[in-house]
Design an enzyme around this catalytic site. Structure first.
Site, PDB file in Angstrom:
ATOM      1  N   ILE A  34      32.072  42.278  87.863  1.00 16.02           N
ATOM      2  CA  ILE A  34      31.390  40.980  87.840  1.00 16.02           C
ATOM      3  C   ILE A  34      30.083  41.094  88.621  1.00 16.02           C
ATOM      4  CG2 ILE A  34      31.530  38.550  88.546  1.00 16.02           C
ATOM      5  CD1 ILE A  34      34.533  38.685  88.181  1.00 16.02           C
ATOM      6  N   CYS A 179      68.410  49.417  93.779  1.00 12.36           N
ATOM      7  CA  CYS A 179      69.431  49.975  92.886  1.00 12.36           C
ATOM      8  C   CYS A 179      68.930  50.147  91.453  1.00 12.36           C
ATOM      9  CB  CYS A 179      70.692  49.102  92.903  1.00 12.36           C
ATOM     10  SG  CYS A 179      71.565  49.247  94.472  1.00 12.36           S
TER      11      CYS A 179
END
Lengths: 506, 374
Positions: A34, A179
Site C-alpha cells: 500500500i 493432539c
C-alpha cells in the site's frame, strides 16, 4: 498566467484545500504494497511534506506490486528507495525517510504530534495497534488501510469521533490442539505445522511447543505425557546428527516407531482411519528413479512429490541442514549458546525439510500431499497480494484524507472493496462510533513530561496521579509493557527511578 | 498433462522458476493457469495521462506479454501533475524542453519498460483514426482512456469488427467511468456446490450458464461452472441504452442511481461543451443533463445543482487518487478477463469520489443472442 503543474488539483479540489495540503505535514508508516502506491498519490496530490518509516528491505517477491522498487534495489531499505523514487514524481515534494521500526522510542507521542495526519500502510496487527495507540495519545487523525488478495478496506480513526482500530476485536493467529498435530492430523496444515513447529525445532532448534494448544483435560492427559516422552526420545537422536545413520534413525523414529505406538491405541481409531507406518529401507528401495531426478525435483516447486520423491528431498535437506548446524557448532565460542536453525519460508533448506516431512506424514495419515509452493504458503502464512488492490486502496486513502483535512469527519466512511459483486465495486459504511468498552480508546489519556532518570514511581503515583489528576485516595494500578508496577499491595517499586522500571510510553 | 486447446505450441516457452518467484504473491491468488494466460496477452493502451499511467503500471507489473502505448500528443505541464511516468520522463530529460518533439507515448514507454523487463513495451505516436482493422486485430485487449465519445465509439467499432475485447475509461475531477465491451466472454468459476445444483441456462439478461461439472474433492463437492457474458458496443450502451428493467420497477433503486451517470451522458452527447465556467456554458450543460436524467427515468430530486457544479468543475481534470482507483479497477478487470476465472464488469462503472461509490450498470439497448430476459 502560465499553466501550473498542479492545475488539475487546484481545479478539482479548490484553492483552499489545495493550499492546505501543500502546507500540511503527514506521516506514512510502511512503504510496502500500500505504501508505494500511497506515497505516489500523496506527492502527486500535493502533500509536499511526507515522512515515511519502514524497517523492511526490498525482496524479489515485492516487485510484482511495489512499483517504486526494481531488481537493482533488492536488499536495500524500502523507506530510502521509496523516498528517492517518489521525489522524482513531484520535484516540490520533500520526503523524509526513516529506515527504522515505528516502535522505536524516538517516535514518541510528542514526535507524532507534529503531524496533521498519519497513514497506516502496514501488514501486521502489532504495528497497526501501536500506531493506533500513538495517534490516539497524540490526538492526530489516522487513516488505516489493509488488503488481502482482491479484498481491501480503509477507515478513518479520530479520537473521540470514530471507532479506533481496537474498538472491534481482531482475529488472532490460529493455534491447533497439540493432539491434533501430534496424534490425529486430518488436514495438510496439521502435517505442515508438525514438520515446522515440532520436527524441525526438536532436531535443529529449541522446542516450539508454545505454538500448540497444550491444554490438558482428563481425556488427553495420558496422551500428553506420552507425547512428552516421545519428544524427549527424539531429542536424543539429535546426538547422531552428521552420522550416516542419522536419516534412517530419524525416519524410523517418527514415521515408524511413533506411528506404531499411535496405531496400537485402538480407542483413537474408532471413528478415524488408523495411520500406516513406513519402513525406511522399503521406501528407499523404490526411490531409485526419484534419486536419479533429484536435481529437477528440487528445482520444481509446483510438482506434488510422491512418497519416494519426498524421501529423497527429506534425505537431501536433512543432509544440508546437518552440515550447516555442525559448521555453526564448530564456529561458536565456548560461551556462546548452542546454535539453532529455525524455520524461514525463504530459507530453502528448512522449507524443503518441512515440505518433505509434511508430505511423508500426510502419506502416513492418508492425507493428500501438496507441492512445495503450496506448503510454503501454509507454513509461512503468506498472504496473496496484488498491485491493483493496493492501488485502489491507496487511492481511497487520499479521498479520505481530503475529508479529514477539511474536518468533514461525518463524510469520512469505512470503505470496502467488493470484488466481483455485480452492482458495485465499493461498499461504504458510515464510520462507527467509538466503542465505550474499547480497552484502548475509551480510557482517559494524558501525557506528562518527566526526567526518567530522576523521577521515581512514587513521584508518579503520589504527585501526578493522586494530586495532579485528582485521584486522591482511590485505588488504581500502574502497568508497563513488562507488567504490573504498582497497586495497593505492590509497593516495592515505589522508590525506584522510572528509567530503571520500564519503557514508559503513551 | 494432456494438451489443452489453450496451448499454443509457438508460445510454449515454459514459465521459469525465476518468474514464479517474481510473481509469487499474485500466482497464489489467481493460480498458475491464469498467470500463463496473462503472460501471453498483447494489450493496446490509447492515451497516456494519469489514468493511462495507472493502467500501464498495473498491467506491466502483472506480467503481460506486451503493452503498446499509443499517444501522439506532446507532454504538457498540466500532464505532470498526476501523470507520474511523464513527470519522471521530464525529470530524466531535464525539463519539458528535453522532451521536445516526443509524444507522450515516446516519453513514457522507456520509463514504463523499467518496471518489468520481461514485458515488451512499445510506443506508437500515430493518430488512432489512421489505424486499420489489422492493427486492432493484433491485440487481445484494447483500452482507450481520456477520449471523447466519438473517438471511443469509433475505436469500439473497430475492435468489434476485429472481435477483440475493448475498455474505455475517463477521469473528470473526482468523477470517472469505466466501460467494457468484451463482445462475448466465457469464464469458469469453481466453487463449493450448494444444496441446489446449478443448471445451464440464462442467469440474467446478459449472462448464461453454459456448462456445469461437479467433482468430489475429499469431503467437499466442487462445481466447475462455465458462464458467458454478452456485451454491447459503446454507442448502444453508454450513449443511448436505458437502465436495466429491474431499475424501472423500483423507486428505491432509481433513487439510488448515481446522478453522475446523467452528467456523463450529457458530456458524451455534447462534445463541444461551451466553457463550463461561463454562465452560458453552465446553463446549457444543465439543460442537457436534466434531459438525460429524465430520459433515464431518474427522479429529478437526485440531480441537484451542486452535483452538476461539482461535475463541471472537474471536467477534463485528472487527480491522482481517482486515476489510481479507476486504473486499478480497470486493470484488475482486464487481468481477470485474461485469466477467465472471475465474473467481469458488466458493463459501465460510474465513479463518484465525493461519496466513494463505484456503481455498476448493465447498459444495453438491444441485446442479441444473450440469455434474453432472465
Amino acid at each position: 498566467m502560465a499553466v501550473a503543474r498542479d492545475q488539475y488539483n487546484q481545479q478539482t479540489l479548490g484553492e483552499s484545500l489545495n493550499d492546505k495540503l501543500k502546507k500540511s505535514r503527514v506521516l506514512m508508516v510502511g512503504a510496502g504494497g500500500i505504501g508505494c502506491e500511497l506515497l505516489k498519490n500523496l506527492v502527486l496530490s500535493g502533500f509536499l511534506n511526507v515522512h515515511i518509516v519502514d524497517l523492511d528491505t526490498i525482496d524479489l517477491s515485492n516487485l510484482n506490486r511495489q512499483f517504486l522498487f526494481r531488481n537493482e534495489h533488492i536488499k536495500k531499505s524500502k523507506a530510502l528507495v521509496a523516498k528517492e523514487v517518489a521525489q522524482t514524481f513531484n520535484p516540490e515534494a520533500e520526503v523524509t525517510a526513516y529506515h527504522d521500526n515505528i516502535k522505536d522510542e524516538r517516535f514518541g507521542v510528542s514526535w507524532f504530534r507534529q503531524f496533521d495526519l498519519v497513514f497506516n500502510a502496514l501488514d501486521n496487527l502489532d504495528a497497526r495497534r501501536h500506531v493506533n495507540k500513538m495517534c490516539l495519545a497524540a490526538d492526530v487523525p489516522l487513516i488505516e488501510s489493509g488488503t488481502t488478495g482482491f479484498n481491501g478496506q480503509v477507515q478513518v480513526i479520530k479520537k473521540g469521533v470514530t471507532a479506533c482500530y481496537d474498538c472491534s476485536p481482531k482475529e488472532t493467529p490460529k493455534s491447533f490442539p497439540v493432539c491434533t498435530i501430534r496424534s490425529t492430523p486430518s488436514q495438510s496444515i496439521h502435517c505442515i505445522v508438525w514438520g515446522k513447529s515440532y520436527l524441525l525445532s526438536e532436531i535443529f532448534g529449541v522446542s516450539e511447543e508454545s505454538s500448540f494448544d497444550n491444554t490438558t483435560n482428563s481425556e488427553n492427559e495420558g496422551e500428553i505425557e506420552e507425547l512428552q516422552r516421545e519428544a524427549a526420545a527424539l531429542r536424543n537422536i539429535r546426538n547422531s546428527i552428521g552420522t550416516p545413520e542419522f536419516p534412517r534413525l530419524l525416519f524410523e523414529k517418527v514415521f515408524h516407531t511413533d506411528v506404531e505406538r499411535l496405531r496400537s491405541m485402538a480407542e483413537m481409531w474408532k471413528s478415524r482411519t488408523p495411520p500406516e507406518s513406513l519402513k525406511y529401507d522399503e521406501v528407499l528401495s523404490r526411490a531409485s528413479d526419484a534419486l536419479a531426478s533429484k536435481d529437477s525435483l528440487l528445482r520444481d516447486g509446483q510438482k506434488v512429490w510422491s512418497l519416494e520423491e519426498s524421501l529423497v528431498v527429506f534425505q537431501d535437506s536433512l543432509d544440508r541442514l546437518s552440515r550447516r548446524i555442525l559448521k555453526m557448532k564448530e564456529a561458536k565460542a565456548e560461551t556462546d549458546p548452542d546454535p539453532v536453525i529455525t524455520f524461514d519460508k525463504d530459507d530453502e533448506d528448512t522449507l524443503d525439510f518441512v515440505a518433505a516431512s509434511a508430505n511423508i506424514r500426510s502419506t502416513v495419515f492418508g492425507i493428500d500431499r501438496k507441492s512445495r509452493f503450496d506448503i510454503k504458503q501454509m507454513a509461512g502464512n503468506i498472504i496473496p497480494a496484488i498491485a491493483t488492490t493496493n492501488a485502489i486502496v491507496a487511492g481511497l486513502c487520499i479521498l479520505q484524507a481530503f475529508k479529514v483535512m477539511k474536518g468533514e469527519y461525518d463524510q469520512a466512511k469505512e470503505v470496502f472493496l467488493t470484488p466481483f459483486a455485480p452492482a458495485r465495486l465499493l461498499a461504504t459504511d458510515r464510520s462507527r462510533a467509538p466503542n465505550p468498552k474499547c480497552p484502548v480508546c475509551s480510557t482517559y489519556q494524558t501525557s506528562a513530561f518527566v526526567d526518567l532518570s530522576r523521577a521515581t514511581l512514587n513521584d508518579l503515583v503520589e504527585d501526578f496521579v493522586r494530586l495532579e489528576l485528582g485521584y486522591g485516595d482511590k485505588e488504581f494500578t500502574v502497568n508497563s509493557e513488562a507488567g504490573l508496577l504498582y497497586d495497593v499491595d505492590e509497593t516495592e517499586n515505589l522508590p525506584k527511578k522510572l528509567s530503571d522500571l520500564a519503557n514508559l510510553q503513551g | 498433462m494432456p494438451p489443452s486447446a489453450e496451448s499454443d505450441p509457438a508460445m510454449q516457452t515454459e514459465i521459469s522458476e525465476d518468474e514464479i518467484a517474481l510473481y509469487d504473491r499474485q500466482i497464489r491468488l489467481w493460480g498458475m493457469q491464469a498467470q500463463e494466460k496473462i503472460r501471453r496477452a498483447n494489450i493496446l493502451l490509447i492515451t497516456l495521462r494519469a489514468l493511462g499511467s495507472e493502467i500501464s503500471k498495473n498491467l506491466v507489473l502483472a506480467g503481460i506479454s506486451s503493452l503498446t502505448i499509443l499517444d501522439p500528443n506532446p507532454v504538457s505541464t498540466a500532464d505532470l501533475g498526476a501523470g507520474f511516468f511523464l513527470s519522471q520522463a521530464t525529470n530524466a530529460a531535464e525539463g519539458l524542453e528535453g522532451l521536445e518533439g516526443k509524444s507522450r507515448a515516446e516519453a513514457a514507454a522507456p520509463i514504463v519498460q523499467k518496471l518489468n523487463p520481461r514485458v515488451k513495451v512499445r510506443a506508437d505516436s500515430g493518430p488512432v483514426r489512421e489505424k486499420d482493422a489489422a492493427y486492432f486485430a493484433s491485440f487481445d485487449v484494447v483500452i482507450a482512456t481520456d477520449l471523447g465519445a466519438a473517438d471511443i465509439a469509433w475505436i469500439n467499432d473497430a475492435t468489434r469488427a476485429a472481435g477483440k475485447k475493448f475498455y474505455a475509461a475517463g477521469c473528470h475531477g473526482t468523477h470517472g467511468f469505466i466501460f467494457s465491451d468484451l463482445v462475448s466472454h466465457s469464464y469458469v468459476i469453481q466453487r463449493d456446490s450448494a444444496n441446489v445444483v446449478t443448471k445451464p441456462g440464462p442467469e440474467s439478461a446478459t449472462r448464461a450458464v453454459v456448462d456445469v461439472r461437479t467433482k468430489k474433492e475429499g469431503p467437499r463437492v466442487v462445481e466447475t461452472v462455465t458462464k458467458r457474458e454478452t456485451y454491447s458496443p459503446f454507442g448502444k450502451a453508454c450513449l443511448s441504452a436505458p437502465l436495466p428493467a429491474e431499475f424501472a420497477r423500483s423507486k428505491r433503486r432509481l433513487r439510488a442511481v448515481s446522478p453522475v451517470l446523467s452528467c456523463l451522458r450529457a458530456l458524451w452527447s455534447a462534445p463541444d461543451l461551451a466553457d463550463p465556467s461561463s454562465r452560458a456554458g453552465m446553463e446549457s450543460f444543465t439543460r442537457t443533463v436534466m434531459g438525460k436524467h429524465a430520459e433515464l427515468g431518474l427522479p429529478p430530486e437526485t440531480l441537484t445543482p451542486e452535483v452538476i457544479r461539482q461535475f463541471l468543475q472537474g471536467v477534463g481534470a485528472e487527480i491522482a487518487p481517482v486515476a489510481a482507483i479507476l486504473g486499478g479497477q480497470l486493470a484488475q478487470d482486464v487481468i481477470n478477463v485474461l485469466g477467465q476465472t472471475q465474473q467481469p464488469i458488466q458493463n459501465t462503472v460510474v465513479f463518484d469520489g465525493g461519496v466513494m461509490e463505484a456503481s455498476v450498470y448493465a447498459l444495453h439497448s438491444d441485446l442479441e443472442g444473450a440469455g434474453a430476459e432472465a
